[in-house]
Motif scaffolding. Structure first.
Motif, short mmCIF file in Angstrom:
data_model
loop_
_atom_site.label_atom_id
_atom_site.label_comp_id
_atom_site.label_asym_id
_atom_site.label_seq_id
_atom_site.Cartn_x
_atom_site.Cartn_y
_atom_site.Cartn_z
N SER B 154 0.93 -1.31 -0.01
CA SER B 154 -0.05 0.47 0.01
C SER B 154 1.02 0.96 0.06
N GLY B 155 1.98 1.22 -0.38
CA GLY B 155 2.78 2.23 -0.96
C GLY B 155 1.99 3.56 -1.18
N GLY B 156 1.24 3.45 -2.41
CA GLY B 156 0.70 5.21 -2.56
C GLY B 156 -0.11 5.80 -1.39
N SER B 157 -0.65 4.01 -1.08
CA SER B 157 -2.10 5.28 0.54
C SER B 157 -0.96 6.03 1.29
N LEU B 170 -6.89 4.52 2.90
CA LEU B 170 -7.20 3.22 3.28
C LEU B 170 -6.05 2.68 2.55
N GLY B 171 -5.83 1.58 2.80
CA GLY B 171 -4.52 0.50 2.49
C GLY B 171 -5.18 -1.58 2.61
N SER B 172 -4.61 -2.23 2.69
CA SER B 172 -5.08 -3.39 2.31
C SER B 172 -3.54 -3.91 3.26
N ASP B 173 -3.55 -5.33 3.83
CA ASP B 173 -1.85 -6.07 4.39
C ASP B 173 -3.37 -7.08 4.24
N THR B 174 -2.40 -8.11 3.60
CA THR B 174 -2.35 -9.42 3.24
C THR B 174 -0.22 -9.92 4.07
N PHE B 215 -4.74 4.01 7.46
CA PHE B 215 -3.55 5.07 7.48
C PHE B 215 -3.58 6.28 8.05
N ALA B 216 -2.87 6.86 9.03
CA ALA B 216 -3.47 8.63 9.78
C ALA B 216 -1.90 9.15 10.09
N THR B 217 -2.13 10.32 10.55
CA THR B 217 -0.78 10.63 10.63
C THR B 217 -0.61 10.32 12.31
#
Lengths: 481, 476
Positions: B154-157, B170-174, B215-217
């Motif tokens: 999810s590098g772009g996010s 939002l990302g996804s994590d596998t 994702f958040a700061t």
């Protein structure tokens, strides 16, 4: 099983196992809310899930599971914890390019089906799976390999199926047909499926192998997608003979999947085992295992109707022994309750079953009341109606629902008294002295032949009012007097 | 780094009518316009739709309605989440031209909460990778150092949030695809309990491992986003039948008396950089200073996690990606026969890493190999769960590095195995179905961010976020 019953050459036997795919009668598909219906515009009943669009997920239809468990219990299976699995193969009939089925843990296992003839066929398993889409190959020979293009209709994709796999317990095409007919009657009786072979909601694959008696069974071949009882019987017989011809000629039978061509009456190769797919089954991670509780199974059992075998046993018990065929027909036509009640009301079982078998194969027969049928049979037994008159009266009962006595009266049917009948028979004998002499002195064969002649005359003279059975008895009595 | 307002403060201002959603969205679109040419965080920026949506939010506020807890907050959505009518590519050529006819459940929930999607973010093709270099549309760069990768998949996010393009993503994590890029980009990223967030509309990579997460700061924003997207969804059979997670209200309760274990096998794992190990120890000390009880624990089976993962994930992927066959949607390369059409389409449509994993997975599931590979990997999974259960009898949460190193340079890990080793600390939580979060905790000698991972048992998000918030507080 003797060779004669199989229709095979002396010394050969065949063994048959069947796989029956049956569409479950649910409102919606197995994993989405699209309608489960036949004959709509192509691709009308589709959504992201049954089109297998990226990101879509399956949600199991609880009704389909219930119906599948009902099939299992009706076939005396153990209903157990089951796990869906993906069957992976590249072919455009499956939009996900895998089929969700069950593999090592099916919902139903280890059952059996008792046939009217008394044969018990083992049920290996009855598992749940989704149906595929329908492909139409345009141009070429109707197969994907030589088609110019193919059309795909995903209305059927995701329709719930049970696949019922039998043990290889059948030894003739007649037994295979009997098994499918009996299975069909159970699917109908339990409301699980409409089981229409011609519409494909019930499809049969047959595994056939042969041997010389005393030797081990040979290599089997599977014949796919048989869509009528007639095709099933013909395909099995043809396939067994094909295998015997090969073995007789010193060749070997290759394990392969074959299709049945109804027009030519032959089976042909679809694919040989060597290039069979490796389906790479693994548990479907998008679904959770099914874990039916003991309570679920009790509920399924409680909701099961009385099954055809039990209905046949009940009717046969009331009717007496030599009525297996008629009893099976009565159950098949759903007229066994009528027959049973008429017999219980005192009607002669044999005559009741005769009417059910021959005179009630008509629309509306189920509306006939047991009281009316019993009354009619009793009138017949008392000699108040001839067989012909009873048949005509019964047709009126079906059509109008009126009382049979009233109908007989209105039609002017009345008993020909014993005296009147004897006078009439004497008259016929007197008018044909030559024939009478031949009848009187002839052997059984001659007597049988001439009975027809005399009965024709008696019926003619009585304008159909004479009781044929009584008249025949009278003739025979006079001949031996 | 451009300092950004938190999602909380932005939503509060928009809800109160103190700030228009349009002005918020315009500011973020401006930041994207300035710098995304360099970073390539986005595959697609949906500026017009975002502004139109912002106007709707403002109209709602003007009419006295509450647009929801994320009112007017820009969000970047990973491009493997379905968005109705908007191209969803998974950064793959194979989905060329495909527009989903439906929104993912999480996308619907974001909209219902008033969040404004500003675009679809880049990823390793089909989420297969740890650097976002495996994108058919080119790599994303790390906002802290553009010669470095942002992590992946999810590098772009992660880059979008770190660069201030959006406060949330939002990302996804596998196998770590949210946590590792969060660590590399110096932000917070969480993988929820398997089943806590609906997967409906997430284009599947490995179905039994995939989870969508925030994702958040900062930790509080991540908690808020997870609250919005979590909760039962009848469209996902693996969704846990529970209401949305409640995290924000207990976030500041501190760690006094909580038992925090550091996983020995992950701290000592091969390839853990000394800077990362020392930051992890510093995090432990900080938590101890905040009142937590610290101990070292052993979760022996985690050392087999990587091996098990690289059988299970490719096996499921080989099946999940079979549908990209050129028949119904996306790319098709025509050929005389159906079989050749499949071959040519898939050869042209998939990148090398996707192809590699499809082949690995196909092999692992093949007749005769299933028990030795997939079957055995599933047993390892069971062992890992058992070992975690034992550890959680002694500890409330577990701690480890998120990734072995800080962000590496583009092209540095051309060897697939070297790349796979990046996931050694993150994979065990996916295999167990447990939640885990990466919190930035200082930087290495190279000046790049280091992330620390906090793991918790299934549905243990509330405690996990509490510890994360405490660690974040101790960082300052």
């Amino acid at each position: 099983m003797s060779a004669a019953a199989t229709g095979l050459p002396e010394g050969w036997g065949m063994v048959i196992g069947l796989e029956v795919h049956c569409e479950l009668a649910t409102e919606t598909k197995l994993f989405c809310c699209c309608p489960n219906s036949f004959g709509d515009q192509p691709n009308a009943n589709t959504c992201p899930t049954c089109l297998g669009l990226p990101g879509s997920l399956p949600v199991l239809n609880e009704r389909a599971v219930e119906l599948a468990m009902r099939v299992g219990r009706a076939l005396a299976c153990d209903v157990r914890r089951s796990v869906f699995a993906r069957k992976n193969y590249f072919y455009p009939d499956q939009p996900k390019v895998y089929q969700v089925s069950q593999y090592d843990l099916p919902t139903n296992e280890h059952g059996h089906l008792d046939l009217p003839s008394g044969l018990r066929v083992g049920i290996t398993r009855a598992h749940i799976e989704e149906d595929t889409g329908k492909l139409t190959h345009v141009g070429g020979g109707g197969r994907i390999h030589d088609a110019s293009h193919s059309l795909v209709d995903y209305n059927r994709a995701g329709v719930p199926l049970v696949e019922i796999v039998s043990e290889a317990d059948m030894r003739s095409s007649d037994q295979a047909r009997e098994y499918v007919a009996e299975l069909r009657s159970i699917l109908l009786a339990t409301g699980v499926s409409d089981a229409k072979m011609e519409e494909g909601s019930m499809r049969v694959d047959a595994n056939v192998s042969v041997h010389r008696e005393g030797e081990p069974w040979g290599t089997r071949c599977e014949i796919k997608n048989l869509n009528s009882l007639r095709s099933l019987g013909r395909a099995i017989d043809h396939e067994a003979l094909r295998q015997i011809d090969l073995l007789d000629a010193g060749d070997t039978v290759r394990q392969e999947t074959r299709h049945w061509d109804e027009a030519s009456g032959r089976t042909g190769t679809l694919r040989v085992k060597e290039d069979a797919d490796d389906y790479r089954y693994f548990p479907e991670p998008d679904l959770v295992p099914l874990e039916p509780s003991a309570e679920d199974i009790r509920r399924i059992d409680a909701a099961l109707p009385v099954l055809p075998a039990a209905r046949r046993a009940a009717l046969a018990g009331a009717a007496g022994a030599p009525t297996i065929g008629a009893v099976a027909i009565a159950v098949e036509r759903d007229l066994d309750t009528l027959a049973l009640e008429a017999i219980t009301a005192g009607a002669d079982p044999a005559r009741v079953l005769t009417h059910v078998e021959h005179n009630l194969a008509v629309e509306g027969a189920q509306r006939v009341s047991a009281a009316h049928l019993a009354a009619l049979v009793q009138m017949e037994t008392r000699g108040e109606l001839t067989a012909t008159q009873a048949k005509a009266t019964l047709a009126e009962v079906v059509a109008t629902g009126d009382d049979p006595a009233a109908i007989a009266k209105a039609k002017g049917y009345e008993a020909m008294g014993a005296d009147a009948l004897e006078t009439l028979v004497d008259g016929v004998i007197a008018a044909h002295p030559g024939e009478w002499e031949q009848f009187r002195t002839g052997d059984d064969k001659a007597k049988g032949k001439l009975t027809g002649f005399f009965m024709g005359k008696v019926m003619q003279a009585s304008k159909g009012q004479a009781d044929g059975k009584a008249a025949t008895a009278l003739l025979r009595a006079k001949a031996s007097a | 780094m451009s300092p950004v307002d938190t999602a909380r403060s932005t939503a509060a201002a928009v809800r109160a009518g103190e700030r228009s959603a349009r002005s918020v969205v315009e500011a973020h679109l401006g930041a994207i316009g300035e710098r995304d040419g360099e970073l390539h965080a986005f595959n697609l920026v949906t500026a017009d739709a975002a502004l139109a949506h912002a106007d709707e939010i403002d109209a709602q506020v003007a009419a006295g309605h509450d647009p929801g807890p994320l009112a007017g907050v820009p969000i970047a959505v990973k491009d493997n989440l379905c968005t109705a009518g908007v191209p969803t590519t998974c950064s793959s050529k194979i989905l060329d031209g495909w527009r989903p006819p439906y929104d993912a459940t999480v996308v619907q929930r974001l909209r219902a909460a008033g969040a404004v999607s500003v675009g679809k973010t880049n990823l390793d093709e089909f989420a297969m990778g740890s650097s976002t270099e495996n994108s058919a549309f080119g790599p994303t760069r790390n906002p802290h150092d553009t010669s470095r990768v942002p992590g992946g998949s999810s590098g772009g996010s992660a880059a979008a949030v770190a660069a201030g393009f959006a406060p949330l993503a939002l990302g996804s994590d596998t196998g770590g695809s949210i946590r590792q890029p969060a660590a590399f980009c110096g932000i917070v990223g969480a993988k929820p309990t398997y089943g806590a967030v609906s997967r409906y509309g997430l284009v599947a990579f490995a179905s039994s491992l995939d989870q969508i997460g925030p994702f958040a700061t900062d930790v509080a924003d991540a908690a808020l986003l997870l609250e919005v997207i979590s909760g039962h969804d009848p469209l996902d059979s693996t969704s846990i039948p529970k209401p949305p997670l409640s995290l924000s209200s207990t976030l500041q309760q501190g760690v006094e008396g909580l038992r925090v274990g550091v996983v020995k096998e992950l701290l000592d794992a091969e390839g853990i950089h000394p800077d990362v190990a020392s930051r992890t120890r510093a995090a432990l000390e900080a938590l101890e200073g905040a009142g937590a009880k610290i101990e070292e624990v052993s979760v022996p089976a985690v050392i087999y996690g990587l091996s098990a993962y690289y059988l299970i994930a490719p096996a499921e992927a080989s099946s999940n990606l079979a549908r990209y066959d050129g028949v119904r949607y996306g790319l098709r390369v025509d050929a005389p026969t159906t079989g050749e059409m499949y071959d040519r389409t898939r050869t042209a449509g998939f990148g090398a890493e996707v192809e590699r994993r499809i082949m690995l997975g196909t092999y692992a599931l093949s007749a005769g190999y299933y028990d030795a590979y997939y079957g055995k990997a599933q047993k390892v999974r069971t062992l890992i769960i058992r070992d975690f259960e034992a550890a959680y009898e002694r500890c409330d949460v577990l701690l480890s590095p998120t990734a072995p190193t800080t962000a590496f340079e583009l092209g540095a890990k051309a060897d697939p195995l070297a790349m796979y080793l990046n996931d050694v600390c993150t994979i065990p939580s996916n295999l167990a179905g447990h939640p885990a979060i990466s919190v930035p905790f200082g930087s290495g000698d190279d000046g790049l961010p280091v992330g620390v991972q906090i793991m918790a048992p299934a549905m243990g998000e509330a405690t996990m976020f509490r510890v994360a918030a405490a660690l974040e507080g101790a960082r300052a």
